[in-house]
Design a protein around this motif. Sequence first.
Motif, PDB file in Angstrom:
ATOM      1  N   VAL A  79       8.330 -21.629 -36.825  1.00 46.85           N
ATOM      2  CA  VAL A  79       8.692 -22.809 -36.046  1.00 46.85           C
ATOM      3  C   VAL A  79      10.086 -22.601 -35.487  1.00 46.85           C
ATOM      4  N   VAL A  80      10.177 -22.539 -34.174  1.00 45.21           N
ATOM      5  CA  VAL A  80      11.449 -22.242 -33.502  1.00 45.21           C
ATOM      6  C   VAL A  80      11.914 -23.479 -32.736  1.00 45.21           C
ATOM      7  N   PRO A  81      13.136 -23.961 -32.990  1.00 39.51           N
ATOM      8  CA  PRO A  81      13.641 -25.112 -32.241  1.00 39.51           C
ATOM      9  C   PRO A  81      13.596 -24.862 -30.745  1.00 39.51           C
ATOM     10  N   GLN A  82      13.343 -25.913 -29.978  1.00 37.30           N
ATOM     11  CA  GLN A  82      13.206 -25.754 -28.536  1.00 37.30           C
ATOM     12  C   GLN A  82      14.473 -25.185 -27.913  1.00 37.30           C
ATOM     13  N   ALA A  83      15.631 -25.607 -28.409  1.00 44.36           N
ATOM     14  CA  ALA A  83      16.899 -25.104 -27.854  1.00 44.36           C
ATOM     15  C   ALA A  83      17.026 -23.604 -28.065  1.00 44.36           C
ATOM     16  N   VAL A  84      16.610 -23.117 -29.238  1.00 39.75           N
ATOM     17  CA  VAL A  84      16.653 -21.677 -29.509  1.00 39.75           C
ATOM     18  C   VAL A  84      15.639 -20.952 -28.638  1.00 39.75           C
ATOM     19  N   ARG A  85      14.445 -21.562 -28.485  1.00 37.64           N
ATOM     20  CA  ARG A  85      13.420 -20.967 -27.644  1.00 37.64           C
ATOM     21  C   ARG A  85      13.894 -20.850 -26.197  1.00 37.64           C
ATOM     22  N   ASP A  86      14.539 -21.914 -25.710  1.00 40.04           N
ATOM     23  CA  ASP A  86      15.024 -21.923 -24.327  1.00 40.04           C
ATOM     24  C   ASP A  86      16.121 -20.891 -24.088  1.00 40.04           C
ATOM     25  N   SER A  87      16.845 -20.540 -25.139  1.00 41.93           N
ATOM     26  CA  SER A  87      17.938 -19.570 -24.981  1.00 41.93           C
ATOM     27  C   SER A  87      17.425 -18.167 -24.715  1.00 41.93           C
TER      28      SER A  87
END
Length: 455
Positions: A79-87
Amino acid sequence: MRFTIALMALASGSLPVAVHAQAAKAWPREVQAVYDQFKGQCQRGGKFVPDRENFAHEVEVTGDGKPDWVVEVASLGCVVPQAVRDSGEGPEDGNSYCGTAGCSVQIFGSGKKGLTSIFNGTLRSWDVIDLGRGRKGLETSVHGTACGGTGAEVCIETLAWNGRKWDVVKRYRWTDADYEAHQKEQAATPYQEPPRHEAKWSFGGKGAGAVAATTGHPDFMALGLRCQPGGGVYMTLVPKPGMPLPPAGQPLLLHFTGSENGGYAATQTLVQEPGKPDLSGPLDPGVEVLLEGADTGLELIASNSGGDEWRQLDYMTLAGSTAAIRSLKQQCAASAGSTAATQAAGQKPAAPLGIMAGYYVLESEACSNPEFEAIFYDGKRLGLMRGGGAPGSSEENFIGPLGKVEKSRGYFLLPAWGMEVKILSSTRIQLTIQDTEAPRRWCPADQIPAKWRMR
């Protein structure tokens, strides 16, 4: 709502204690290495959510009578936070190992030197079958193009290990008759709707006895919020029998993720109450925002290992949560204000504001756990107590002379602080700096954490 309160009370007193975390069955080191590699890369920004039951399968396909192992990498979720995914710098999740051709599968076969990798590819499905004469093989479903068809078609390959490589014993492209037989087989199998959480949140009770709760979740009996004796709100989870719990003295972590506001997420810490299966803890501010927010429901994972590994829980609906929690907080605030008045009985208010000398926190907070800022007042000085951080930091405590006090429109004006103070009682105030904030209540100094106190 009486039913909700009764259920929580019943569960607290009569449910069997849930299962505590136990050591998982050991895998061969080659299998464990795959698991650890994915876990390590996931934890560089994500939360590791493995499906251990479907990750590693002990089989026998090499014909030597020794255990072989099939590993399904897609069973290891992240499970990856959206902010980390967007980076663009976040770890891969389990979905990265699946596509139209199936999911990534590795097979470790036994040999004279132990287990070695004998297959690393993509399969839609696999099964160990009997090839006759004591031989075992793999029946696999692969991309339709392997049989000369389209990707969406079903192609079955039967593989046999010859000691060095896999021989394709049979390759078969499904016919119309196969699809028809498959559809009949599916139609003959009654479809069972997976359990879902649909129960609305409800509210009931008064003062310190008020509760906002939801029941009927597939993974736990009830999840409720109640007034904390020292102020603020507590979360309590009543587990179902068999729900894995952390070892004694260790916390259970619940991680909530919404779809609104860029997939905002927050983690709640709960500890087991002495002599009960219930787990409780002060409501995390971020979780409170999610529970009262615009989401219709929240994704939920849990960890009984301090966050090292997580387990997927069912989706939790928020139907009715906003109204129930706001009603609860009103009751908690009233109860906390009443407690403050009782604690201050017999003490004299300090001029010029006519309120008790000491500390004031938001009525939704606990004296022992201010979220951001406690106000200090002793008649001569005022303080903005933020946790005693280093000078210049956002947590620095600011203390200075009260300065000139003016009265206007029912407020006391404090020009030196750019602040208006409305006196609600000798133990309750309301501040206006830029906006009018929620009421604050008086707290005895011995209930305020040391780093928030005036020195």
